[in-house]
Design a protein around this motif. Structure first.
Motif, mmCIF file in Angstrom:
data_model
loop_
_atom_site.group_PDB
_atom_site.id
_atom_site.type_symbol
_atom_site.label_atom_id
_atom_site.label_comp_id
_atom_site.label_asym_id
_atom_site.label_seq_id
_atom_site.Cartn_x
_atom_site.Cartn_y
_atom_site.Cartn_z
ATOM 1 N N ARG A 56 6.787 67.908 43.826
ATOM 2 C CA ARG A 56 7.064 69.424 44.041
ATOM 3 C C ARG A 56 6.715 70.169 43.038
ATOM 4 N NH1 ARG A 56 6.115 70.761 48.646
ATOM 5 N NH2 ARG A 56 4.643 71.906 47.315
ATOM 6 N N ILE A 57 7.313 69.956 41.841
ATOM 7 C CA ILE A 57 7.306 70.654 40.654
ATOM 8 C C ILE A 57 5.747 70.696 40.307
ATOM 9 C CG2 ILE A 57 7.624 70.728 38.229
ATOM 10 C CD1 ILE A 57 10.445 69.859 38.833
ATOM 11 N N VAL A 58 5.049 69.484 40.146
ATOM 12 C CA VAL A 58 3.675 69.578 39.498
ATOM 13 C C VAL A 58 2.853 70.016 40.613
ATOM 14 C CG1 VAL A 58 4.185 67.786 38.091
ATOM 15 C CG2 VAL A 58 3.317 66.964 40.375
ATOM 16 N N ASP A 59 2.915 69.798 41.974
ATOM 17 C CA ASP A 59 2.385 70.441 43.116
ATOM 18 C C ASP A 59 2.208 71.828 43.025
ATOM 19 O OD1 ASP A 59 0.424 69.801 45.735
ATOM 20 O OD2 ASP A 59 2.072 71.197 46.218
ATOM 21 N N ASP A 60 3.474 72.476 42.722
ATOM 22 C CA ASP A 60 3.686 73.925 42.774
ATOM 23 C C ASP A 60 2.781 74.561 41.516
ATOM 24 O OD1 ASP A 60 5.134 73.949 44.983
ATOM 25 O OD2 ASP A 60 7.210 74.136 43.899
ATOM 26 N N ILE A 61 2.924 73.868 40.333
ATOM 27 C CA ILE A 61 2.039 74.335 39.060
ATOM 28 C C ILE A 61 0.533 74.385 39.792
ATOM 29 C CG2 ILE A 61 1.261 73.766 36.861
ATOM 30 C CD1 ILE A 61 3.797 72.307 36.723
ATOM 31 N N LEU A 74 1.228 73.619 31.529
ATOM 32 C CA LEU A 74 2.200 73.001 32.045
ATOM 33 C C LEU A 74 2.255 71.656 32.547
ATOM 34 C CD1 LEU A 74 3.520 76.411 34.249
ATOM 35 C CD2 LEU A 74 4.588 75.435 32.295
ATOM 36 N N LEU A 75 0.961 71.485 33.221
ATOM 37 C CA LEU A 75 0.773 69.893 33.732
ATOM 38 C C LEU A 75 0.840 69.026 32.164
ATOM 39 C CD1 LEU A 75 -1.916 70.405 36.264
ATOM 40 C CD2 LEU A 75 0.429 69.701 36.456
ATOM 41 N N GLY A 118 -4.113 63.979 39.450
ATOM 42 C CA GLY A 118 -4.426 64.729 40.862
ATOM 43 C C GLY A 118 -4.201 65.986 40.914
ATOM 44 N N MET A 119 -2.959 66.619 40.374
ATOM 45 C CA MET A 119 -3.024 67.969 40.528
ATOM 46 C C MET A 119 -3.830 68.752 39.517
ATOM 47 S SD MET A 119 -0.375 68.136 42.410
ATOM 48 C CE MET A 119 -0.488 66.544 43.294
ATOM 49 N N GLU A 120 -4.450 67.822 38.355
ATOM 50 C CA GLU A 120 -5.218 68.758 37.522
ATOM 51 C C GLU A 120 -6.726 68.856 38.163
ATOM 52 O OE1 GLU A 120 -5.298 70.393 33.986
ATOM 53 O OE2 GLU A 120 -4.146 68.542 33.662
ATOM 54 N N MET A 121 -6.907 67.892 39.189
ATOM 55 C CA MET A 121 -8.342 67.983 39.761
ATOM 56 C C MET A 121 -8.230 69.547 40.698
ATOM 57 S SD MET A 121 -8.789 64.240 41.096
ATOM 58 C CE MET A 121 -10.375 64.478 41.888
ATOM 59 N N ASP A 122 -7.119 69.755 41.244
ATOM 60 C CA ASP A 122 -7.047 71.257 41.885
ATOM 61 C C ASP A 122 -7.209 72.577 40.764
ATOM 62 O OD1 ASP A 122 -7.281 70.612 44.768
ATOM 63 O OD2 ASP A 122 -5.025 69.829 44.641
ATOM 64 N N ASP A 140 -6.224 58.790 46.058
ATOM 65 C CA ASP A 140 -5.368 57.806 45.473
ATOM 66 C C ASP A 140 -4.426 58.304 44.514
ATOM 67 O OD1 ASP A 140 -5.469 54.973 44.846
ATOM 68 O OD2 ASP A 140 -5.428 55.824 42.806
ATOM 69 N N ARG A 141 -4.805 59.496 43.761
ATOM 70 C CA ARG A 141 -3.806 60.196 42.724
ATOM 71 C C ARG A 141 -3.029 61.060 43.478
ATOM 72 N NH1 ARG A 141 -8.163 62.326 38.273
ATOM 73 N NH2 ARG A 141 -8.328 60.296 37.214
ATOM 74 N N VAL A 142 -3.186 61.833 44.513
ATOM 75 C CA VAL A 142 -2.181 62.507 45.214
ATOM 76 C C VAL A 142 -1.394 62.080 45.980
ATOM 77 C CG1 VAL A 142 -3.584 64.949 44.239
ATOM 78 C CG2 VAL A 142 -3.625 63.517 46.572
ATOM 79 N N ALA A 143 -1.765 60.775 46.509
ATOM 80 C CA ALA A 143 -1.008 60.309 47.784
ATOM 81 C C ALA A 143 -0.742 59.072 47.501
ATOM 82 C CB ALA A 143 -2.016 60.474 49.134
#
Length: 298
Positions: A56-61, A74-75, A118-122, A140-143
């Protein structure tokens, strides 16, 4: 009988305050994820709460408002925290429960790094019509990386359980992509693969794509792919500890039902996003629990 919180605190070596903190993150998110976790023992349940809190934290970032440089920083801070966690150092409630979970269930550091990547890709730039290889890497990375950690917390680290994580992760992420296509377009994102868009002559920009009359053809192909991954996940689940993977079974049934609803609704404008009523959520959770119970008796 000890209360679940006290039992988890004693088993994991965490304070009840820290465990309550990660539980509150899950509760505040109002995610359907929480229902499937209730079948777990207290230590596994709070371990999943810690994993969810991290995600949740890294996704919110990645998703919340903010400049790109700050999001990268932050990531990177979380990327730098992982080696310290694996050396036994934690600074706050989430990190302390996450550290206990890592040690208790022998979680792999690379899976956490994959999630951050995976978050970095977004963050790097909005994903728009990625090629098939990039889309699969993103899934693969986010799920699937989350799944690889989750099955270990559930209690099965076998090769078959890792295959469940591989296929179920992709099935869930493709379902999310198909359900959130309009919301993603509003953020300037388009996760449908470039190869399919070009085959059906759809524009490669988000808004133009989702309003194109051929959008159903592309989305139906992705829906079939998701269905295939659900089938393969079930096949490998049958080779695993049914009791341990009961939460995965619940998630598979829930998301499989969402996928079926979205296919019936279609993807043409005006777009309708599939969701489950409270009765449907209770029903599919009950089915998942029953299947897990029957499987554990074999």
């Amino acid at each position: 009988m000890r209360k679940p919180l006290a039992e988890a605190a004693q088993t994991m070596g965490c304070s009840e305050l820290d465990l309550t903190y990660v539980e509150n993150i899950v509760c505040k998110s109002k995610t359907s994820f929480a229902a499937g976790m209730q079948v777990l023992s207290p230590e596994r349940r709070y371990g999943m709460y810690a994993l969810y809190s991290f995600c949740r934290i890294v996704d919110d970032i990645a998703d919340e408002e903010g400049d790109i440089a700050t999001k990268h920083r932050l990531l990177q801070e979380w990327r730098d925290k992982m080696p310290r966690l694996y050396d036994g150092h934690a600074e706050d409630a989430v990190e302390r429960v996450l550290l206990a979970t890592i040690q208790r269930f022998s979680l792999k550091q690379q899976d956490f790094i994959d999630i951050i990547d995976g978050m970095e890709m977004d963050v790097e730039h909005p994903i728009v019509a990625p090629d098939e290889k990039t889309l699969d890497l993103y899934c693969d990375r986010v799920a699937s990386a989350v799944g690889r950690l989750a099955v270990c917390i559930f209690g099965d680290s076998s090769n078959s359980a890792q295959e469940v994580a591989y296929h179920l992760g992709r099935a869930l992420q493709l379902t999310n992509i198909l359900r959130d296509i309009e919301e993603d377009a509003g953020r300037g994102r388009l996760y449908l693969p470039k190869e399919l868009l070009e085959r059906f002559r759809l524009p490669l920009d988000p808004k133009g794509c989702i309003h194109h009359p051929n959008i159903d053809q592309v989305c139906n192909i992705l829906a079939y792919r998701a269905s295939d991954h659900f089938k393969l996940a079930r096949r490998f689940t049958a080779q695993c500890s049914q009791k341990s993977l009961r939460p995965a079974t619940i998630m598979a049934i829930t998301y499989g039902y969402v996928l079926c609803k979205q296919r019936k609704l279609g993807w043409k404008q005006p777009f309708q996003r599939a969701s489950l009523s409270m009765l449907e959520k209770i029903t599919v959770t009950g089915i998942g629990l029953l299947m897990g119970f029957i499987g554990s008796k074999r």
